[in-house]
Design a protein around this motif. Structure first.
Motif, PDB file in Angstrom:
ATOM      1  N   LEU A  57       0.836  -1.197   0.000  1.00 59.76           N
ATOM      2  CA  LEU A  57       0.000   0.000   0.000  1.00 59.76           C
ATOM      3  C   LEU A  57       0.875   1.252   0.000  1.00 59.76           C
ATOM      4  CD1 LEU A  57      -2.560   1.687   0.275  1.00 59.76           C
ATOM      5  CD2 LEU A  57      -2.660   1.025   2.693  1.00 59.76           C
ATOM      6  N   ALA A  58       1.923   1.262   0.799  1.00 52.99           N
ATOM      7  CA  ALA A  58       2.840   2.404   0.843  1.00 52.99           C
ATOM      8  C   ALA A  58       3.498   2.615  -0.515  1.00 52.99           C
ATOM      9  CB  ALA A  58       3.899   2.190   1.923  1.00 52.99           C
ATOM     10  N   LEU A  59       3.873   1.539  -1.187  1.00 55.18           N
ATOM     11  CA  LEU A  59       4.499   1.659  -2.503  1.00 55.18           C
ATOM     12  C   LEU A  59       3.501   2.179  -3.537  1.00 55.18           C
ATOM     13  CD1 LEU A  59       6.705  -1.555  -2.504  1.00 55.18           C
ATOM     14  CD2 LEU A  59       7.481   0.825  -2.371  1.00 55.18           C
ATOM     15  N   ARG A  99      -3.856   6.787   2.400  1.00 59.11           N
ATOM     16  CA  ARG A  99      -2.717   6.393   1.565  1.00 59.11           C
ATOM     17  C   ARG A  99      -1.473   7.160   2.018  1.00 59.11           C
ATOM     18  NH1 ARG A  99      -5.298   5.458  -4.439  1.00 59.11           N
ATOM     19  NH2 ARG A  99      -7.386   5.097  -3.627  1.00 59.11           N
ATOM     20  N   TYR A 100      -1.661   8.459   2.257  1.00 59.95           N
ATOM     21  CA  TYR A 100      -0.531   9.264   2.718  1.00 59.95           C
ATOM     22  C   TYR A 100       0.029   8.691   4.025  1.00 59.95           C
ATOM     23  CZ  TYR A 100       2.250  12.967   4.683  1.00 59.95           C
ATOM     24  OH  TYR A 100       3.286  13.659   5.254  1.00 59.95           O
ATOM     25  N   ALA A 101      -0.848   8.319   4.952  1.00 59.19           N
ATOM     26  CA  ALA A 101      -0.394   7.732   6.221  1.00 59.19           C
ATOM     27  C   ALA A 101       0.444   6.478   5.960  1.00 59.19           C
ATOM     28  CB  ALA A 101      -1.585   7.419   7.124  1.00 59.19           C
ATOM     29  N   ALA A 102       0.068   5.714   4.951  1.00 57.80           N
ATOM     30  CA  ALA A 102       0.833   4.510   4.619  1.00 57.80           C
ATOM     31  C   ALA A 102       2.257   4.863   4.193  1.00 57.80           C
ATOM     32  CB  ALA A 102       0.133   3.713   3.529  1.00 57.80           C
ATOM     33  N   THR A 103       2.425   5.999   3.531  1.00 59.99           N
ATOM     34  CA  THR A 103       3.765   6.398   3.088  1.00 59.99           C
ATOM     35  C   THR A 103       4.640   6.844   4.251  1.00 59.99           C
ATOM     36  OG1 THR A 103       3.303   8.756   2.662  1.00 59.99           O
ATOM     37  CG2 THR A 103       2.859   7.189   0.856  1.00 59.99           C
ATOM     38  N   GLN A 104       4.036   7.114   5.390  1.00 64.93           N
ATOM     39  CA  GLN A 104       4.784   7.612   6.540  1.00 64.93           C
ATOM     40  C   GLN A 104       5.148   6.522   7.542  1.00 64.93           C
ATOM     41  OE1 GLN A 104       5.951  10.826   6.462  1.00 64.93           O
ATOM     42  NE2 GLN A 104       5.058  10.614   4.428  1.00 64.93           N
ATOM     43  N   GLN A 105       4.677   5.300   7.310  1.00 66.44           N
ATOM     44  CA  GLN A 105       5.037   4.222   8.227  1.00 66.44           C
ATOM     45  C   GLN A 105       6.506   3.848   8.028  1.00 66.44           C
ATOM     46  OE1 GLN A 105       2.817   0.603   7.342  1.00 66.44           O
ATOM     47  NE2 GLN A 105       2.881   1.080   5.175  1.00 66.44           N
ATOM     48  N   ARG A 106       7.096   3.330   9.067  1.00 63.79           N
ATOM     49  CA  ARG A 106       8.503   2.921   8.977  1.00 63.79           C
ATOM     50  C   ARG A 106       8.595   1.680   8.093  1.00 63.79           C
ATOM     51  NH1 ARG A 106      13.457   3.464  11.173  1.00 63.79           N
ATOM     52  NH2 ARG A 106      14.741   1.586  11.300  1.00 63.79           N
ATOM     53  N   ILE A 107       9.417   1.805   7.074  1.00 65.45           N
ATOM     54  CA  ILE A 107       9.655   0.693   6.160  1.00 65.45           C
ATOM     55  C   ILE A 107      11.162   0.498   6.095  1.00 65.45           C
ATOM     56  CG2 ILE A 107       9.466  -0.112   3.776  1.00 65.45           C
ATOM     57  CD1 ILE A 107       6.884   1.490   3.558  1.00 65.45           C
ATOM     58  N   GLU A 108      11.576  -0.722   6.231  1.00 71.11           N
ATOM     59  CA  GLU A 108      13.003  -1.026   6.195  1.00 71.11           C
ATOM     60  C   GLU A 108      13.519  -0.857   4.765  1.00 71.11           C
ATOM     61  OE1 GLU A 108      14.690  -1.390   8.943  1.00 71.11           O
ATOM     62  OE2 GLU A 108      12.821  -1.342  10.092  1.00 71.11           O
ATOM     63  N   LEU A 109      14.718  -0.325   4.643  1.00 73.97           N
ATOM     64  CA  LEU A 109      15.302  -0.065   3.334  1.00 73.97           C
ATOM     65  C   LEU A 109      15.313  -1.318   2.464  1.00 73.97           C
ATOM     66  CD1 LEU A 109      16.542   2.058   1.522  1.00 73.97           C
ATOM     67  CD2 LEU A 109      18.764   1.518   2.524  1.00 73.97           C
ATOM     68  N   GLU A 110      15.605  -2.455   3.057  1.00 75.22           N
ATOM     69  CA  GLU A 110      15.662  -3.682   2.252  1.00 75.22           C
ATOM     70  C   GLU A 110      14.296  -4.086   1.699  1.00 75.22           C
ATOM     71  OE1 GLU A 110      15.723  -4.718   6.630  1.00 75.22           O
ATOM     72  OE2 GLU A 110      17.050  -3.545   5.374  1.00 75.22           O
ATOM     73  N   GLU A 111      13.217  -3.553   2.269  1.00 73.09           N
ATOM     74  CA  GLU A 111      11.879  -3.856   1.753  1.00 73.09           C
ATOM     75  C   GLU A 111      11.574  -3.085   0.465  1.00 73.09           C
ATOM     76  OE1 GLU A 111       8.838  -4.705   5.271  1.00 73.09           O
ATOM     77  OE2 GLU A 111       9.976  -2.856   5.664  1.00 73.09           O
ATOM     78  N   VAL A 112      12.260  -1.962   0.256  1.00 68.24           N
ATOM     79  CA  VAL A 112      11.919  -1.106  -0.885  1.00 68.24           C
ATOM     80  C   VAL A 112      13.111  -0.663  -1.725  1.00 68.24           C
ATOM     81  CG1 VAL A 112       9.813  -0.223   0.192  1.00 68.24           C
ATOM     82  CG2 VAL A 112      11.975   0.996   0.533  1.00 68.24           C
ATOM     83  N   ALA A 113      14.317  -0.972  -1.296  1.00 68.26           N
ATOM     84  CA  ALA A 113      15.518  -0.441  -1.953  1.00 68.26           C
ATOM     85  C   ALA A 113      15.571  -0.760  -3.436  1.00 68.26           C
ATOM     86  CB  ALA A 113      16.771  -0.959  -1.258  1.00 68.26           C
ATOM     87  N   ASP A 114      15.068  -1.894  -3.852  1.00 66.23           N
ATOM     88  CA  ASP A 114      15.142  -2.293  -5.253  1.00 66.23           C
ATOM     89  C   ASP A 114      13.927  -1.867  -6.067  1.00 66.23           C
ATOM     90  OD1 ASP A 114      17.628  -3.435  -4.911  1.00 66.23           O
ATOM     91  OD2 ASP A 114      16.810  -5.406  -4.424  1.00 66.23           O
ATOM     92  N   THR A 115      13.062  -1.067  -5.485  1.00 62.88           N
ATOM     93  CA  THR A 115      11.860  -0.666  -6.211  1.00 62.88           C
ATOM     94  C   THR A 115      12.088   0.642  -6.958  1.00 62.88           C
ATOM     95  OG1 THR A 115      10.877   0.631  -4.416  1.00 62.88           O
ATOM     96  CG2 THR A 115      10.407  -1.739  -4.434  1.00 62.88           C
TER      97      THR A 115
END
Length: 190
Positions: A57-59, A99-115
């Motif tokens: 959802l954050a992505l 949706r905006y709130a989803a973008t502000q949750q803590r996400i680990e770099l390894e979860e999104v680094a390759d996106t």
């Protein structure tokens, strides 16, 4: 409702709608299962768990926000780019609070680094900031300042915390003016 046709894309879009309607905290696998008329277990063939769903959802939301910001800043630089960036950021957050709130949750770099979404967020921010002549480590510091300023302002605005009679949009414009002035003089702040 019909069970057939559930995909990861449909599931994440339904989560985005639920987040905007009721808040990010109401986005659960059970709530989405009810929307699709299926049992919770049926959704686990599409997402690993609630964390996986919320990262997706954050992505999604970050991608939508990137598109809005990218379109707004295209062909602009300096203060024009900063104002376009800030306005697009704020407009998205106010139109899509969950949706905006989803973008502000803590996400680990390894979860999104390759996106591509993560890379584009960084590129948009750094690209706009390079218009002020910034390089590392100032790019990171200024990016953090912008994010925290934008998020703080939007968080207070969404929660109804600006009760003064002065229009919120006027204060927002002044905040962007102040940020522009700061960024123009960043090198002198040391």
């Amino acid at each position: 409702m019909v069970r057939a046709g559930i995909t990861v894309t449909r599931l994440v879009r339904a989560a985005a709608e639920l987040a905007d309607e009721e808040g990010l905290d109401k986005v659960t696998v059970s709530a989405l299962a009810r929307r699709f008329g299926v049992k919770d277990a049926s959704l686990y063939s599409h997402v690993k768990n609630l964390r996986d769903l919320r990262v997706r959802l954050a992505l999604l939301a970050s991608g939508e926000m990137n598109d809005a910001i990218g379109a707004a800043v295209a062909g602009r630089s300096g203060k024009d780019a900063l104002v376009a960036f800030g306005d697009a950021y704020r407009d998205y957050a106010l139109a899509h609070p969950g949706r905006y709130a989803a973008t502000q949750q803590r996400i680990e770099l390894e979860e999104v680094a390759d996106t591509a979404v993560f890379r584009r967020s960084v590129e948009l921010t750094y690209g706009m900031l390079r218009g002020y002549g910034l390089t590392e480590p100032d790019l990171t510091d200024a990016g953090r300042l912008l994010r925290s300023t934008f998020h703080g302002y939007i968080h207070i605005e969404l929660s109804g915390g600006f009760a003064h009679e002065r229009p919120v949009a006027a204060s927002w414009a002044r905040s962007l003016d102040a940020l522009h002035h700061l960024l123009e003089n960043w090198g002198n702040a040391s």
